[in-house]
Design an enzyme around this catalytic site. Structure first.
Site, PDB file in Angstrom:
ATOM      1  N   GLN A  81    -141.965  14.458 -39.741  1.00  0.00           N
ATOM      2  CA  GLN A  81    -143.282  14.511 -39.100  1.00  0.00           C
ATOM      3  C   GLN A  81    -144.266  13.671 -39.905  1.00  0.00           C
ATOM      4  O   GLN A  81    -144.944  14.184 -40.789  1.00  0.00           O
ATOM      5  CB  GLN A  81    -143.747  15.970 -39.043  1.00  0.00           C
ATOM      6  CG  GLN A  81    -145.064  16.171 -38.365  1.00  0.00           C
ATOM      7  CD  GLN A  81    -144.924  16.484 -36.919  1.00  0.00           C
ATOM      8  OE1 GLN A  81    -143.961  17.095 -36.512  1.00  0.00           O
ATOM      9  NE2 GLN A  81    -145.885  16.074 -36.126  1.00  0.00           N
ATOM     10  N   PHE A  82    -144.347  12.377 -39.605  1.00  0.00           N
ATOM     11  CA  PHE A  82    -145.239  11.501 -40.365  1.00  0.00           C
ATOM     12  C   PHE A  82    -146.697  11.904 -40.207  1.00  0.00           C
ATOM     13  O   PHE A  82    -147.529  11.657 -41.074  1.00  0.00           O
ATOM     14  CB  PHE A  82    -145.029  10.027 -39.991  1.00  0.00           C
ATOM     15  CG  PHE A  82    -145.708   9.609 -38.723  1.00  0.00           C
ATOM     16  CD1 PHE A  82    -146.977   9.068 -38.752  1.00  0.00           C
ATOM     17  CD2 PHE A  82    -145.065   9.751 -37.502  1.00  0.00           C
ATOM     18  CE1 PHE A  82    -147.605   8.669 -37.577  1.00  0.00           C
ATOM     19  CE2 PHE A  82    -145.675   9.359 -36.331  1.00  0.00           C
ATOM     20  CZ  PHE A  82    -146.955   8.821 -36.362  1.00  0.00           C
ATOM     21  N   THR A  83    -147.034  12.584 -39.113  1.00  0.00           N
ATOM     22  CA  THR A  83    -148.430  12.939 -38.861  1.00  0.00           C
ATOM     23  C   THR A  83    -148.972  13.972 -39.853  1.00  0.00           C
ATOM     24  O   THR A  83    -150.178  14.196 -39.898  1.00  0.00           O
ATOM     25  CB  THR A  83    -148.623  13.459 -37.420  1.00  0.00           C
ATOM     26  OG1 THR A  83    -147.847  14.631 -37.234  1.00  0.00           O
ATOM     27  CG2 THR A  83    -148.236  12.399 -36.404  1.00  0.00           C
TER      28      THR A  83
END
Length: 148
Positions: A81-83
């Site tokens: 989850q890069f966010t």
């Protein structure tokens, strides 16, 4: 590394309508974010922490009997989850500059998964970089943010 850890009774992730990972609980759904200075050592440390984190009730009415996934073989669903490294402090549009690019992040998420499996965990995953649809039943609700 940053992880959002949710105690769940079930969780799954779909890509293009196909279930690519699912667990039946009790277990943990873990969103993992990677930043630029993360290393395989940090990924291994995160895995050990996830496996031993005491988030589950032991015997009802018995204080001090909290359990970790390692105590009862609880499954984990690990999703990149890069966010998690989004920054929305300025303006209305988050920036993602603190998130590591895919070629850096993907191998480190794989280290987390491999280390967990090496510790004996049953681990399911999402698909790195895909448009994933995550469904879960948060037990509690219970959510913890970890920074390694």
């Amino acid at each position: 590394m940053r992880a959002v850890v949710q105690r769940v009774s079930e969780a799954s992730v779909r890509v293009a309508g196909e279930v690519v990972g699912a667990i039946e609980g009790p277990g943990l759904a873990v969103l993992v974010g990677v930043t630029h200075d993360d290393t395989p050592a940090k990924a291994a440390q995160l895995a050990r922490k996830l496996w031993s984190l005491r988030l589950f009730e032991g015997e009802v009415g018995e204080p001090g009997t909290e359990q970790s996934c390692s105590d009862f073989g609880g499954p984990l669903l690990v999703i990149s989850q890069f966010t998690l490294y989004g920054d929305a402090r300025k303006g209305r549009r988050p920036t993602w500059s603190a998130a590591a690019p895919g070629p850096v992040a993907e191998p480190l998420v794989e280290v987390v998964v491999a280390e967990l499996r090496g510790l004996g965990a049953k681990v399911e995953t999402g698909r790195f970089g895909a448009d994933m649809k995550v469904a879960l039943v948060n037990d509690g609700p219970f959510t913890v943010v970890l920074e390694i």
